[in-house]
Scaffold this motif. Structure first.
Motif, PDB file in Angstrom:
ATOM      1  N   LEU A  44       0.837  -1.186   0.000  1.00  0.00           N
ATOM      2  CA  LEU A  44       0.000   0.000   0.000  1.00  0.00           C
ATOM      3  C   LEU A  44       0.879   1.245   0.000  1.00  0.00           C
ATOM      4  O   LEU A  44       2.003   1.240   0.507  1.00  0.00           O
ATOM      5  CB  LEU A  44      -0.901   0.018   1.238  1.00  0.00           C
ATOM      6  N   GLY A  45       0.352   2.314  -0.562  1.00  0.00           N
ATOM      7  CA  GLY A  45       1.054   3.583  -0.493  1.00  0.00           C
ATOM      8  C   GLY A  45       0.849   4.242   0.861  1.00  0.00           C
ATOM      9  O   GLY A  45       0.101   3.751   1.710  1.00  0.00           O
ATOM     10  N   THR A  46       1.524   5.343   1.053  1.00  0.00           N
ATOM     11  CA  THR A  46       1.336   6.161   2.251  1.00  0.00           C
ATOM     12  C   THR A  46       1.030   7.585   1.820  1.00  0.00           C
ATOM     13  O   THR A  46       1.316   7.987   0.682  1.00  0.00           O
ATOM     14  CB  THR A  46       2.588   6.173   3.142  1.00  0.00           C
ATOM     15  N   THR A  47       0.459   8.345   2.719  1.00  0.00           N
ATOM     16  CA  THR A  47       0.202   9.747   2.390  1.00  0.00           C
ATOM     17  C   THR A  47       1.506  10.489   2.119  1.00  0.00           C
ATOM     18  O   THR A  47       1.545  11.414   1.299  1.00  0.00           O
ATOM     19  CB  THR A  47      -0.587  10.436   3.510  1.00  0.00           C
ATOM     20  N   ASP A  48       2.582  10.085   2.773  1.00  0.00           N
ATOM     21  CA  ASP A  48       3.883  10.721   2.518  1.00  0.00           C
ATOM     22  C   ASP A  48       4.410  10.387   1.119  1.00  0.00           C
ATOM     23  O   ASP A  48       5.096  11.207   0.505  1.00  0.00           O
ATOM     24  CB  ASP A  48       4.901  10.294   3.574  1.00  0.00           C
ATOM     25  N   ASP A  49       4.120   9.178   0.617  1.00  0.00           N
ATOM     26  CA  ASP A  49       4.487   8.852  -0.760  1.00  0.00           C
ATOM     27  C   ASP A  49       3.861   9.857  -1.718  1.00  0.00           C
ATOM     28  O   ASP A  49       4.508  10.353  -2.655  1.00  0.00           O
ATOM     29  CB  ASP A  49       3.986   7.454  -1.145  1.00  0.00           C
ATOM     30  N   ILE A  50       2.589  10.133  -1.509  1.00  0.00           N
ATOM     31  CA  ILE A  50       1.873  11.043  -2.408  1.00  0.00           C
ATOM     32  C   ILE A  50       2.363  12.476  -2.227  1.00  0.00           C
ATOM     33  O   ILE A  50       2.583  13.208  -3.190  1.00  0.00           O
ATOM     34  CB  ILE A  50       0.361  10.956  -2.177  1.00  0.00           C
ATOM     35  N   ALA A  51       2.563  12.873  -0.973  1.00  0.00           N
ATOM     36  CA  ALA A  51       3.018  14.239  -0.702  1.00  0.00           C
ATOM     37  C   ALA A  51       4.383  14.509  -1.327  1.00  0.00           C
ATOM     38  O   ALA A  51       4.656  15.633  -1.785  1.00  0.00           O
ATOM     39  CB  ALA A  51       3.065  14.488   0.802  1.00  0.00           C
ATOM     40  N   ALA A  52       5.253  13.511  -1.370  1.00  0.00           N
ATOM     41  CA  ALA A  52       6.575  13.703  -1.976  1.00  0.00           C
ATOM     42  C   ALA A  52       6.456  13.997  -3.466  1.00  0.00           C
ATOM     43  O   ALA A  52       7.158  14.868  -4.003  1.00  0.00           O
ATOM     44  CB  ALA A  52       7.437  12.467  -1.741  1.00  0.00           C
ATOM     45  N   TRP A  79       9.619  22.964 -15.655  1.00  0.00           N
ATOM     46  CA  TRP A  79       9.286  22.790 -17.072  1.00  0.00           C
ATOM     47  C   TRP A  79       8.300  21.641 -17.272  1.00  0.00           C
ATOM     48  O   TRP A  79       8.199  21.070 -18.344  1.00  0.00           O
ATOM     49  CB  TRP A  79      10.563  22.567 -17.903  1.00  0.00           C
ATOM     50  N   ILE A  80       7.553  21.311 -16.224  1.00  0.00           N
ATOM     51  CA  ILE A  80       6.566  20.240 -16.283  1.00  0.00           C
ATOM     52  C   ILE A  80       5.184  20.830 -16.050  1.00  0.00           C
ATOM     53  O   ILE A  80       4.932  21.462 -15.018  1.00  0.00           O
ATOM     54  CB  ILE A  80       6.842  19.158 -15.222  1.00  0.00           C
ATOM     55  N   THR A  81       4.280  20.625 -16.998  1.00  0.00           N
ATOM     56  CA  THR A  81       2.895  21.042 -16.828  1.00  0.00           C
ATOM     57  C   THR A  81       1.991  20.153 -17.670  1.00  0.00           C
ATOM     58  O   THR A  81       2.412  19.602 -18.693  1.00  0.00           O
ATOM     59  CB  THR A  81       2.713  22.535 -17.185  1.00  0.00           C
ATOM     60  N   GLY A  82       0.749  19.989 -17.201  1.00  0.00           N
ATOM     61  CA  GLY A  82      -0.223  19.185 -17.924  1.00  0.00           C
ATOM     62  C   GLY A  82      -0.054  17.690 -17.765  1.00  0.00           C
ATOM     63  O   GLY A  82      -0.612  16.911 -18.540  1.00  0.00           O
ATOM     64  N   VAL A  83       0.673  17.267 -16.742  1.00  0.00           N
ATOM     65  CA  VAL A  83       0.983  15.849 -16.534  1.00  0.00           C
ATOM     66  C   VAL A  83       0.158  15.292 -15.377  1.00  0.00           C
ATOM     67  O   VAL A  83      -0.035  15.962 -14.361  1.00  0.00           O
ATOM     68  CB  VAL A  83       2.491  15.676 -16.224  1.00  0.00           C
ATOM     69  N   THR A  84      -0.327  14.065 -15.542  1.00  0.00           N
ATOM     70  CA  THR A  84      -0.880  13.310 -14.419  1.00  0.00           C
ATOM     71  C   THR A  84       0.091  12.196 -14.092  1.00  0.00           C
ATOM     72  O   THR A  84       0.287  11.271 -14.880  1.00  0.00           O
ATOM     73  CB  THR A  84      -2.271  12.726 -14.746  1.00  0.00           C
ATOM     74  N   LEU A  85       0.719  12.303 -12.927  1.00  0.00           N
ATOM     75  CA  LEU A  85       1.759  11.370 -12.513  1.00  0.00           C
ATOM     76  C   LEU A  85       1.153  10.223 -11.714  1.00  0.00           C
ATOM     77  O   LEU A  85       0.539  10.432 -10.672  1.00  0.00           O
ATOM     78  CB  LEU A  85       2.795  12.107 -11.663  1.00  0.00           C
ATOM     79  N   ALA A  86       1.315   8.996 -12.209  1.00  0.00           N
ATOM     80  CA  ALA A  86       0.849   7.820 -11.477  1.00  0.00           C
ATOM     81  C   ALA A  86       1.785   7.552 -10.308  1.00  0.00           C
ATOM     82  O   ALA A  86       2.984   7.377 -10.480  1.00  0.00           O
ATOM     83  CB  ALA A  86       0.800   6.615 -12.404  1.00  0.00           C
ATOM     84  N   ASP A  87       1.229   7.534  -9.103  1.00  0.00           N
ATOM     85  CA  ASP A  87       1.995   7.263  -7.880  1.00  0.00           C
ATOM     86  C   ASP A  87       1.255   6.138  -7.161  1.00  0.00           C
ATOM     87  O   ASP A  87       0.480   6.362  -6.236  1.00  0.00           O
ATOM     88  CB  ASP A  87       2.051   8.529  -7.026  1.00  0.00           C
ATOM     89  N   ASP A  88       1.486   4.889  -7.634  1.00  0.00           N
ATOM     90  CA  ASP A  88       0.566   3.805  -7.299  1.00  0.00           C
ATOM     91  C   ASP A  88       1.220   2.430  -7.191  1.00  0.00           C
ATOM     92  O   ASP A  88       0.549   1.408  -7.302  1.00  0.00           O
ATOM     93  CB  ASP A  88      -0.537   3.744  -8.356  1.00  0.00           C
ATOM     94  N   GLY A  89       2.527   2.389  -6.995  1.00  0.00           N
ATOM     95  CA  GLY A  89       3.209   1.107  -6.903  1.00  0.00           C
ATOM     96  C   GLY A  89       3.209   0.320  -8.196  1.00  0.00           C
ATOM     97  O   GLY A  89       3.453  -0.890  -8.197  1.00  0.00           O
TER      98      GLY A  89
END
Length: 271
Positions: free
Chosen positions: A212-220, A232-242
């Motif tokens: 499982l992820g943690t809230t700190d994983d997402i916050a980072a 220089w990054i915009t318009g991206v959806t970053l998967a943070d999901d193991g």
């Protein structure tokens, strides 16, 4: 750790879970943060935990007037906004056959229209300040179907497109807009899923990293996208999901179907 010295951030859903972890990352990076949400007691306690760099303001993302009052307060108190995290969200259970229309509307109004309401205000303050960075909290459910979580999936899929459109619209003002899409993370919203061992096992077998992820994983991840390190990054959806996005969405009918057991088979979506 990304630095936010001299910057002011605004976090919806900031009193608990992912929103609180993101607010803490801003404070730990040297910034000031405003926690926004509906429950003043929760916000007060969260701000106390974060210390003098944190304050709070009541804000119901489903209500235009509430959002307007919150941002009037931000403007009066700080005069600027540099960072924003839109983490307020909700969910429901129901298929296309049995999910009440009112529940669908409620979820979309919070997870999509609510983000639009606050992001418009965030962008106006950021444009006046010469730029800024916004991160929306999406979900693995935005790209992978979760049976009987139709309203939630649709709201997050639409949020991903809103993120892209906002990035395109706001780039000329020096405003970057991105999103982070978590997998299953222990939060109040996910507590019902986490309480079911079979459901947790179903999620884990979909994840190459198998935890499982943690809230700190997402916050980072959010802190990185907020920071100048991602300038220089915009318009991206970053998967943070193991790695969940590499496989399939979970099948959760073992948990959801009993909730509709009193209804006839066609209403349950079994037909």
């Amino acid at each position: 750790m990304p630095r936010f010295d001299g910057k002011v951030g605004f976090v919806t859903g900031g009193g608990t879970g992912i929103g609180f972890a993101c607010a803490r990352a801003i404070v730990e990076g040297g910034g000031r943060v405003i926690l926004a949400g509906r429950r003043e007691g929760v916000l007060h306690d969260a701000a106390e935990k974060l210390g003098p760099s944190a304050s709070f303001v009541p804000c119901d993302v489903q209500d235009d007037a509430s959002v307007g009052r919150a941002f009037s307060w931000v403007t009066h108190r700080f005069g600027r906004l540099d960072l924003a995290v839109n983490a307020a969200g909700t969910g429901t259970v129901g298929s296309v056959l049995n999910g009440p229309v009112g529940e669908f509307v409620r979820v979309v109004d919070t997870n999509l229209t609510g983000v639009y309401r606050v992001m418009q205000q965030e962008a106006r303050l950021m444009a006046a300040a010469g730029g800024g960075s916004i991160v929306n909290i999406s979900s693995i459910a935005g790209t992978h179907t979760h049976r009987w979580m139709t309203a939630y999936c649709v709201s997050k899929a639409a949020l991903d497109m809103l993120t892209r459109c906002a990035a395109d619209d706001l780039g000329e003002f020096g405003i970057r807009v991105n999103a982070v899409a978590p997998g299953l993370v222990p939060t109040d919203l996910a507590s019902g899923l986490l309480a079911n061992d079979e459901t947790v096992a179903e999620y884990l077998r979909r994840m190459p990293l198998n935890r499982l992820g943690t809230t700190d994983d997402i916050a980072a991840a959010v802190a990185f996208l907020l920071s100048d390190e991602a300038s220089w990054i915009t318009g991206v959806t970053l998967a943070d999901d193991g790695g969940h996005h590499l496989r399939q969405g979970p099948d959760l009918l073992h948990q959801f179907r009993p909730l509709f057991a009193a209804e006839n088979p066609s209403a349950r979506g079994d037909a």
